[in-house]
Design a protein around this motif. Structure first.
Motif, PDB file in Angstrom:
ATOM      1  N   ALA A  36      32.081  52.168  47.520  1.00 37.22           N
ATOM      2  CA  ALA A  36      31.576  50.957  46.556  1.00 37.22           C
ATOM      3  C   ALA A  36      32.325  50.596  45.356  1.00 37.22           C
ATOM      4  O   ALA A  36      33.394  51.206  45.150  1.00 37.22           O
ATOM      5  CB  ALA A  36      30.119  51.431  46.259  1.00 37.22           C
ATOM      6  N   ASN A  37      32.281  49.407  45.232  1.00 34.66           N
ATOM      7  CA  ASN A  37      32.928  48.887  44.075  1.00 34.66           C
ATOM      8  C   ASN A  37      32.728  49.910  42.700  1.00 34.66           C
ATOM      9  O   ASN A  37      31.466  50.253  42.830  1.00 34.66           O
ATOM     10  CB  ASN A  37      32.624  47.491  43.741  1.00 34.66           C
ATOM     11  CG  ASN A  37      33.475  46.641  44.684  1.00 34.66           C
ATOM     12  OD1 ASN A  37      34.323  47.088  45.722  1.00 34.66           O
ATOM     13  ND2 ASN A  37      33.000  45.282  44.733  1.00 34.66           N
ATOM     14  N   TYR A 115      43.212  43.834  35.773  1.00 31.62           N
ATOM     15  CA  TYR A 115      42.797  42.747  36.783  1.00 31.62           C
ATOM     16  C   TYR A 115      42.306  41.544  35.979  1.00 31.62           C
ATOM     17  O   TYR A 115      41.207  41.726  35.346  1.00 31.62           O
ATOM     18  CB  TYR A 115      42.047  43.291  37.943  1.00 31.62           C
ATOM     19  CG  TYR A 115      42.737  44.309  38.659  1.00 31.62           C
ATOM     20  CD1 TYR A 115      43.240  44.078  40.006  1.00 31.62           C
ATOM     21  CD2 TYR A 115      42.196  45.752  38.413  1.00 31.62           C
ATOM     22  CE1 TYR A 115      43.804  44.923  40.727  1.00 31.62           C
ATOM     23  CE2 TYR A 115      43.022  46.495  39.364  1.00 31.62           C
ATOM     24  CZ  TYR A 115      43.596  46.302  40.442  1.00 31.62           C
ATOM     25  OH  TYR A 115      44.060  47.328  41.210  1.00 31.62           O
ATOM     26  N   ASP A 121      34.004  35.641  37.978  1.00 31.83           N
ATOM     27  CA  ASP A 121      33.869  36.271  39.149  1.00 31.83           C
ATOM     28  C   ASP A 121      34.172  37.769  39.163  1.00 31.83           C
ATOM     29  O   ASP A 121      35.197  38.115  39.617  1.00 31.83           O
ATOM     30  CB  ASP A 121      34.454  35.554  40.554  1.00 31.83           C
ATOM     31  CG  ASP A 121      33.809  36.015  41.777  1.00 31.83           C
ATOM     32  OD1 ASP A 121      33.143  37.224  41.739  1.00 31.83           O
ATOM     33  OD2 ASP A 121      34.003  35.330  42.891  1.00 31.83           O
ATOM     34  N   ASN A 123      32.914  40.463  40.437  1.00 33.37           N
ATOM     35  CA  ASN A 123      32.722  41.169  41.818  1.00 33.37           C
ATOM     36  C   ASN A 123      34.096  41.044  42.348  1.00 33.37           C
ATOM     37  O   ASN A 123      34.570  41.594  43.053  1.00 33.37           O
ATOM     38  CB  ASN A 123      31.602  40.619  42.415  1.00 33.37           C
ATOM     39  CG  ASN A 123      30.310  41.103  41.986  1.00 33.37           C
ATOM     40  OD1 ASN A 123      30.250  42.202  41.426  1.00 33.37           O
ATOM     41  ND2 ASN A 123      29.047  40.434  42.120  1.00 33.37           N
ATOM     42  N   ALA A 124      34.580  39.833  42.525  1.00 33.66           N
ATOM     43  CA  ALA A 124      35.812  39.522  42.981  1.00 33.66           C
ATOM     44  C   ALA A 124      36.935  40.484  42.557  1.00 33.66           C
ATOM     45  O   ALA A 124      37.769  41.078  43.302  1.00 33.66           O
ATOM     46  CB  ALA A 124      36.321  38.088  42.949  1.00 33.66           C
ATOM     47  N   LEU A 126      36.729  43.273  40.942  1.00 31.81           N
ATOM     48  CA  LEU A 126      36.107  44.808  41.259  1.00 31.81           C
ATOM     49  C   LEU A 126      36.688  45.062  42.889  1.00 31.81           C
ATOM     50  O   LEU A 126      36.965  45.999  43.157  1.00 31.81           O
ATOM     51  CB  LEU A 126      34.749  44.849  41.056  1.00 31.81           C
ATOM     52  CG  LEU A 126      34.176  45.025  39.578  1.00 31.81           C
ATOM     53  CD1 LEU A 126      32.826  44.932  39.587  1.00 31.81           C
ATOM     54  CD2 LEU A 126      34.551  46.354  39.266  1.00 31.81           C
ATOM     55  N   THR A 127      36.363  43.997  43.819  1.00 34.56           N
ATOM     56  CA  THR A 127      36.590  44.136  45.176  1.00 34.56           C
ATOM     57  C   THR A 127      38.248  44.302  45.413  1.00 34.56           C
ATOM     58  O   THR A 127      38.656  45.095  46.154  1.00 34.56           O
ATOM     59  CB  THR A 127      36.269  42.864  45.988  1.00 34.56           C
ATOM     60  OG1 THR A 127      34.764  42.835  45.810  1.00 34.56           O
ATOM     61  CG2 THR A 127      36.690  43.069  47.361  1.00 34.56           C
ATOM     62  N   GLN A 128      39.024  43.340  44.592  1.00 36.90           N
ATOM     63  CA  GLN A 128      40.447  43.592  44.541  1.00 36.90           C
ATOM     64  C   GLN A 128      40.986  44.878  44.109  1.00 36.90           C
ATOM     65  O   GLN A 128      41.665  45.358  44.636  1.00 36.90           O
ATOM     66  CB  GLN A 128      41.031  42.391  43.856  1.00 36.90           C
ATOM     67  CG  GLN A 128      42.548  42.335  43.673  1.00 36.90           C
ATOM     68  CD  GLN A 128      43.027  42.395  45.235  1.00 36.90           C
ATOM     69  OE1 GLN A 128      42.888  41.500  45.996  1.00 36.90           O
ATOM     70  NE2 GLN A 128      44.185  43.411  45.496  1.00 36.90           N
ATOM     71  N   ASN A 130      39.212  47.634  43.998  1.00 35.96           N
ATOM     72  CA  ASN A 130      38.643  48.623  45.341  1.00 35.96           C
ATOM     73  C   ASN A 130      39.804  48.608  46.414  1.00 35.96           C
ATOM     74  O   ASN A 130      40.292  49.757  46.883  1.00 35.96           O
ATOM     75  CB  ASN A 130      37.384  48.232  45.834  1.00 35.96           C
ATOM     76  CG  ASN A 130      36.674  49.164  46.587  1.00 35.96           C
ATOM     77  OD1 ASN A 130      37.429  50.218  46.984  1.00 35.96           O
ATOM     78  ND2 ASN A 130      35.455  49.131  46.756  1.00 35.96           N
ATOM     79  N   LEU A 131      40.449  47.466  46.684  1.00 40.92           N
ATOM     80  CA  LEU A 131      41.226  47.435  47.789  1.00 40.92           C
ATOM     81  C   LEU A 131      42.581  48.502  47.310  1.00 40.92           C
ATOM     82  O   LEU A 131      43.491  48.760  48.270  1.00 40.92           O
ATOM     83  CB  LEU A 131      41.995  46.205  48.042  1.00 40.92           C
ATOM     84  CG  LEU A 131      40.777  45.338  48.809  1.00 40.92           C
ATOM     85  CD1 LEU A 131      41.328  43.809  48.844  1.00 40.92           C
ATOM     86  CD2 LEU A 131      40.314  45.782  50.003  1.00 40.92           C
ATOM     87  N   SER A 135      37.898  52.606  42.836  1.00 40.66           N
ATOM     88  CA  SER A 135      36.495  52.375  43.274  1.00 40.66           C
ATOM     89  C   SER A 135      35.573  53.136  42.800  1.00 40.66           C
ATOM     90  O   SER A 135      36.318  53.978  41.847  1.00 40.66           O
ATOM     91  CB  SER A 135      36.272  52.541  44.879  1.00 40.66           C
ATOM     92  OG  SER A 135      36.686  54.114  45.279  1.00 40.66           O
TER      93      SER A 135
END
Length: 287
Positions: A36-37, A115, A121, A123-124, A126-128, A130-131, A135
């Motif tokens: 998960a993020n 970041y 945004d 969440n965006a 956090l998703t980046q 995570n990649l 995480s």
């Protein structure tokens, strides 16, 4: 008969395989969910006008202290950042900080990956992250959203310590660098290529140190700090005083509402600088 033997052979093989599966507890592969993020905390931060909040001796005015219930003298600390001449660590989103608080018996080593948060945004971002491996599963890093006047930045901080004595003392540049290299986290070391982080740190030098004063108070029930950073002027002489006020919270809604309230207070008092802080960049560029 040939056909029957074939069927019997297949039946025997299936039965044997089933027996092996039962005996060994073998199961078919299951789907592994992605981590998960990360869940960030929030730091709200504003710049204050040094002309309106500082006395002639560059300490806080009494009016400011009263507004934030500041009753104790400022705590002092020495802060320096390590980067190469061309700021290659910073350009790759990393800041490496070495800090010593006067009243603590430890050096604080921080490796921070940043970041940008675009159009709010989170969440965006956090998703980046995570990649890139940042995480919720990675407990070595603390996720935080720095929320300033006009922008937000997501950061992941890895903090290390080294025992020492109390006082305003820093090791020499070489010793500090050796400590930073010896404790380098894997994600920094593997940025861009295996061993990249170590190679860049070995080429780095100390930007600073800066003798920072930190005043601790409260704002609407939240612990609130005001820091005064004396930074060398842009022409290489003189001193520019950067003054920041900040508070931290775990909750987004609290951060948002208290941020609005703090901004309104500072604006009404004439203390607010309507800009985002570039303190770290100033230190990296001027030292």
């Amino acid at each position: 008969m040939k056909l029957n033997k074939t069927k019997m052979g297949k039946s025997f093989m299936i039965a044997a395989l089933a027996a092996v599966m039962l005996a060994t507890g073998w199961q078919s592969p299951t789907k592994v969910d992605a981590a998960a993020n990360a869940v960030p905390t929030y730091e709200v931060k504003f710049l204050l006008s040094n002309d309106t909040v500082l006395k002639q001796d560059f300490t806080l005015k009494n009016e400011v202290k009263e507004a934030f219930q500041i009753n104790e003298p400022a705590a002092r600390m020495l802060v320096e950042y390590f980067d190469t001449t061309d700021l290659s660590l910073n350009d790759s989103g990393w800041n490496v900080r070495f800090r010593k608080k006067e009243d603590k018996k430890k050096y604080e080593l921080t490796y921070k990956k940043r970041y940008a948060v675009v159009n709010g945004d989170i969440n965006a971002a956090l998703t980046q992250a995570n990649l890139d491996g940042f995480s919720a599963a990675d407990t070595n890093y603390e996720a935080e959203v720095n929320w300033g006047y006009g922008k937000q930045t997501l950061s992941f901080s890895n903090d290390k310590e080294e025992s020492t004595s109390k006082g305003l003392n820093l090791p020499n540049e070489s010793e500090a660098l050796n400590l930073l290299v010896s404790k380098i986290p894997g994600k920094l070391d593997k940025t861009n290529a295996p061993g990249w982080g170590t190679a860049k740190l070995l080429q780095a030098y100390a930007h600073g140190p800066i003798l920072v004063s930190r005043y601790s108070g409260t704002f609407e029930g939240l612990e609130t700090d005001i820091e005064v950073w004396p930074i060398i002027g842009s022409n290489g002489s003189g001193t520019e005083y950067v003054v920041e006020i900040s508070f931290k919270t775990d909750d987004y809604q609290t951060a948002a509402s208290k941020r609005t309230n703090l901004m309104n207070l500072l604006n009404n008092k004439g203390w607010l600088v309507p800009a985002d802080s570039l303190k770290t960049n100033l230190v990296l560029e001027r030292y």
